[in-house]
Motif scaffolding. Sequence first.
Motif, mmCIF file in Angstrom:
data_model
loop_
_atom_site.group_PDB
_atom_site.id
_atom_site.type_symbol
_atom_site.label_atom_id
_atom_site.label_comp_id
_atom_site.label_asym_id
_atom_site.label_seq_id
_atom_site.Cartn_x
_atom_site.Cartn_y
_atom_site.Cartn_z
ATOM 1 N N MET A 32 0.851 -1.168 0.000
ATOM 2 C CA MET A 32 0.000 0.000 0.000
ATOM 3 C C MET A 32 0.893 1.226 0.000
ATOM 4 O O MET A 32 1.863 1.304 0.734
ATOM 5 N N ASP A 33 0.512 2.169 -0.848
ATOM 6 C CA ASP A 33 1.215 3.446 -0.908
ATOM 7 C C ASP A 33 0.240 4.551 -0.535
ATOM 8 O O ASP A 33 -0.905 4.554 -0.996
ATOM 9 N N VAL A 34 0.698 5.480 0.288
ATOM 10 C CA VAL A 34 -0.095 6.667 0.594
ATOM 11 C C VAL A 34 0.292 7.713 -0.441
ATOM 12 O O VAL A 34 1.458 8.061 -0.574
ATOM 13 N N LEU A 35 -0.697 8.187 -1.176
ATOM 14 C CA LEU A 35 -0.447 9.128 -2.274
ATOM 15 C C LEU A 35 -0.625 10.575 -1.850
ATOM 16 O O LEU A 35 -0.546 11.469 -2.684
ATOM 17 N N GLY A 36 -0.879 10.780 -0.582
ATOM 18 C CA GLY A 36 -1.064 12.135 -0.085
ATOM 19 C C GLY A 36 -2.503 12.396 0.278
ATOM 20 O O GLY A 36 -3.321 11.489 0.354
ATOM 21 N N VAL A 93 -4.935 6.376 -0.909
ATOM 22 C CA VAL A 93 -4.062 5.217 -0.777
ATOM 23 C C VAL A 93 -4.213 4.351 -2.025
ATOM 24 O O VAL A 93 -5.305 4.257 -2.594
ATOM 25 N N SER A 94 -3.116 3.769 -2.445
ATOM 26 C CA SER A 94 -3.118 2.917 -3.623
ATOM 27 C C SER A 94 -2.722 1.504 -3.218
ATOM 28 O O SER A 94 -1.739 1.318 -2.490
ATOM 29 N N VAL A 95 -3.497 0.540 -3.677
ATOM 30 C CA VAL A 95 -3.180 -0.866 -3.438
ATOM 31 C C VAL A 95 -3.238 -1.609 -4.760
ATOM 32 O O VAL A 95 -3.965 -1.211 -5.673
ATOM 33 N N GLU A 96 -2.464 -2.664 -4.867
ATOM 34 C CA GLU A 96 -2.499 -3.482 -6.070
ATOM 35 C C GLU A 96 -3.479 -4.627 -5.851
ATOM 36 O O GLU A 96 -3.341 -5.402 -4.904
ATOM 37 N N ILE A 97 -4.467 -4.696 -6.733
ATOM 38 C CA ILE A 97 -5.461 -5.762 -6.672
ATOM 39 C C ILE A 97 -5.570 -6.357 -8.067
ATOM 40 O O ILE A 97 -5.835 -5.647 -9.041
ATOM 41 N N ASP A 98 -5.336 -7.649 -8.146
ATOM 42 C CA ASP A 98 -5.386 -8.362 -9.426
ATOM 43 C C ASP A 98 -4.521 -7.690 -10.488
ATOM 44 O O ASP A 98 -4.926 -7.528 -11.641
ATOM 45 N N GLY A 99 -3.344 -7.240 -10.070
ATOM 46 C CA GLY A 99 -2.371 -6.688 -11.002
ATOM 47 C C GLY A 99 -2.587 -5.244 -11.416
ATOM 48 O O GLY A 99 -1.893 -4.754 -12.293
ATOM 49 N N ARG A 100 -3.545 -4.566 -10.780
ATOM 50 C CA ARG A 100 -3.751 -3.158 -11.136
ATOM 51 C C ARG A 100 -3.806 -2.303 -9.882
ATOM 52 O O ARG A 100 -4.206 -2.767 -8.814
ATOM 53 N N THR A 131 -6.893 -2.582 2.733
ATOM 54 C CA THR A 131 -6.863 -3.291 1.455
ATOM 55 C C THR A 131 -8.116 -4.141 1.301
ATOM 56 O O THR A 131 -8.729 -4.168 0.232
ATOM 57 N N ASP A 132 -8.516 -4.831 2.363
ATOM 58 C CA ASP A 132 -9.743 -5.635 2.319
ATOM 59 C C ASP A 132 -10.959 -4.752 2.031
ATOM 60 O O ASP A 132 -11.858 -5.146 1.281
ATOM 61 N N ALA A 133 -10.996 -3.557 2.627
ATOM 62 C CA ALA A 133 -12.117 -2.634 2.405
ATOM 63 C C ALA A 133 -12.153 -2.173 0.953
ATOM 64 O O ALA A 133 -13.221 -2.129 0.324
ATOM 65 N N ILE A 134 -10.991 -1.846 0.407
ATOM 66 C CA ILE A 134 -10.923 -1.414 -0.989
ATOM 67 C C ILE A 134 -11.303 -2.559 -1.912
ATOM 68 O O ILE A 134 -12.034 -2.383 -2.896
ATOM 69 N N ARG A 135 -10.835 -3.764 -1.594
ATOM 70 C CA ARG A 135 -11.181 -4.950 -2.396
ATOM 71 C C ARG A 135 -12.701 -5.177 -2.375
ATOM 72 O O ARG A 135 -13.309 -5.466 -3.418
#
Length: 85
Positions: free
Chosen positions: A1-5, A15-22, A60-64
Motif C-alpha cells: 500500500m502506498d499513501v499518495l497524499g 491510498v493505492s493498493v495493487e489488486i489483481d495486477g492493477r 486493502t480488504d475494504a478497498i477490495r
Amino acid sequence: MDVLGKNKTAEAYRVSVEIDGRAVVGLVPDAFLTSEYGRGARVSHTEAYEWIAANRHDLTDAIRARLAGQQPRAPYRAVVLEQER
C-alpha cells in the motif's frame, strides 16, 4: 500500500493498493481517522500515515470489497474508491 497524499477536497488520504495486477486508489476520510483515534482533534499527517500503515491489511480488504461492489466490514465502511466520490 502506498499513501499518495491528501485530497483536501475530499478531506481524505489517498491510498493505492495493487489488486489483481492493477493499482486501485481508495480514500480514507479524515473523519474516520479522527473517530479511530477517539478524539475530536484533527489527526496529524504523521499519525495518519502511521495508522494507515498499521491498518493496511484491513484497508486493502475494504478497498477490495468496494471494488467487488460490496460494503466493507465495520469499521472500514467509510473507505471508498476514489472514482465513487
